[in-house]
Enzyme design. Structure first.
Site, PDB file in Angstrom:
ATOM      1  N   CYS B  87      37.554  41.763  33.830  1.00  0.00           N
ATOM      2  CA  CYS B  87      37.537  41.334  32.432  1.00  0.00           C
ATOM      3  C   CYS B  87      36.157  41.569  31.799  1.00  0.00           C
ATOM      4  O   CYS B  87      35.780  42.709  31.581  1.00  0.00           O
ATOM      5  CB  CYS B  87      37.984  39.867  32.332  1.00  0.00           C
ATOM      6  SG  CYS B  87      38.503  39.397  30.674  1.00  0.00           S
ATOM      7  N   HIS B 196      43.042  39.260  35.907  1.00  0.00           N
ATOM      8  CA  HIS B 196      42.195  38.435  36.770  1.00  0.00           C
ATOM      9  C   HIS B 196      42.790  38.186  38.155  1.00  0.00           C
ATOM     10  O   HIS B 196      43.448  37.163  38.360  1.00  0.00           O
ATOM     11  CB  HIS B 196      41.955  37.077  36.108  1.00  0.00           C
ATOM     12  CG  HIS B 196      41.066  37.152  34.919  1.00  0.00           C
ATOM     13  ND1 HIS B 196      39.717  36.872  34.993  1.00  0.00           N
ATOM     14  CD2 HIS B 196      41.316  37.486  33.634  1.00  0.00           C
ATOM     15  CE1 HIS B 196      39.173  37.021  33.791  1.00  0.00           C
ATOM     16  NE2 HIS B 196      40.129  37.390  32.953  1.00  0.00           N
ATOM     17  N   GLU B 198      41.289  37.102  40.699  1.00  0.00           N
ATOM     18  CA  GLU B 198      40.676  35.907  41.308  1.00  0.00           C
ATOM     19  C   GLU B 198      41.401  34.623  40.920  1.00  0.00           C
ATOM     20  O   GLU B 198      41.167  33.578  41.515  1.00  0.00           O
ATOM     21  CB  GLU B 198      39.180  35.837  40.969  1.00  0.00           C
ATOM     22  CG  GLU B 198      38.817  35.251  39.605  1.00  0.00           C
ATOM     23  CD  GLU B 198      39.062  36.211  38.442  1.00  0.00           C
ATOM     24  OE1 GLU B 198      39.771  37.212  38.612  1.00  0.00           O
ATOM     25  OE2 GLU B 198      38.550  35.916  37.341  1.00  0.00           O
TER      26      GLU B 198
END
Lengths: 81, 226
Positions: B87, B196, B198
């Site tokens: 991002c 994302h 994560e």
């Protein structure tokens, strides 16, 4: 103190949805006849000392490396009297 | 000795703790890095996490690109150190010219937050080796400036060299050209993507799946094998 203006605009081939949103709003507000709007950025730099060729070259470098992303944007440097 | 993976915190970074956690869950040693330090604390790889570094005030990622830590990251990335930009991290990597193209305001001008389906187009990068080429994964996506653009020549080159690493499936959330969600450099050590991974490493949170964990296990395997 001298003033130098750096105008940054998206390159013509890059879609500008912000400009389009502004353009679409205009007729609703009673402003007719605007076929297209593109939105840019203007930087006004107050420069210490004279704006000679060397100073302008530095500002050009600053615009090219930092103020504009030349992958997507064009820029113009102008000296204001 | 397990691999040490650094996660950079800039002022305005939001997802550094999630990235550190993902690194730990994958079995590597997470190392916090600070944007003012040139020193990378002898990490083996670096993650640039999501957020709004320096407020994105000039352009997304533009100011962070000139931070002291990035001087070292750019240097090391050019000599082969694996770097993952997620991002805002992806935006920083394009501003740093470690990846081609640029990131612009979403075509619909709205901030977007959704679970996003992606196709892994390149499973040979340092960060994707634990996926299969063509595999479909779902990870969260949240951004304002996620529209990937590059000129036709660069786009054709990326396609021809297999450097489109991820593509949006079902819905293009931001107007990215050719549905590009993520790309890699020619060497395959630098990878950037808007969604994302994560946030999808534990069943309890995010999408409820663990589709994102592969990024962090991929790099761990690569580093342990090296």
């Amino acid at each position: 103190m001298a003033r130098v203006v750096v105008d940054v605009m998206l390159k013509p081939e890059i879609l500008d949805p912000q400009g389009q949103a502004v353009q679409r709003a205009l007729p609703r507000l009673g402003f007719e006849g605007i076929a297209d709007v593109r939105q840019g950025k203007r930087f006004e730099l107050e420069v210490d000392g004279p704006v000679d060729e060397a100073a302008l070259a530095r500002i050009h470098e600053m615009a090219e490396t930092f103020l504009a992303n030349t992958v997507i944007e064009d820029f113009v440097v102008k000296v204001k009297s | 000795m397990t691999a040490r993976i650094g996660v950079v915190t800039f002022p305005g970074t939001l997802d550094d703790q999630d990235a550190l956690r993902a690194v730990r869950l994958a079995g590597a040693e997470p190392v916090s890095l600070w944007h003012r330090d040139k020193d990378l604390k002898q990490v083996d790889a670096v993650v640039l996490a999501g957020g709004f570094s320096y407020g994105d005030y000039l352009r997304a990622g533009a100011i962070s690109r000139f931070s002291p830590v990035m001087e070292t990251v750019i240097d090391q990335a050019r000599s082969g150190m694996p770097v993952l930009g997620i991002c805002n991290g992806f935006q920083i990597l394009t501003e740093a010219h470690l990846l081609p193209g640029a990131m612009l305001r979403n075509n619909h001008l709205h901030f977007i937050c959704r679970d996003q389906k992606l196709r892994v187009e390149n499973a040979e990068t340092a960060w994707t080796a634990d996926y299969e080429q063509g595999q479909e994964i779902s990870v969260p996506l949240k951004n304002m400036d996620g529209r990937y653009v590059a000129d036709e020549r660069v786009l054709d080159e990326l396609e021809a060299e297999g450097r489109v690493a991820f593509r949006y499936l079902d819905l293009n959330p931001n107007g990215s050209l050719r549905d590009i969600a993520g790309i890699t450099n020619a060497a395959g050590n630098v990878v950037g993507l808007m969604p994302h991974p994560e946030h999808a490493v534990e069943p309890l949170i995010g999408t409820g799946g663990t589709d994102g964990l592969g990024f962090f296990t991929s790099i761990l395997k690569k580093l342990v094998a090296a």
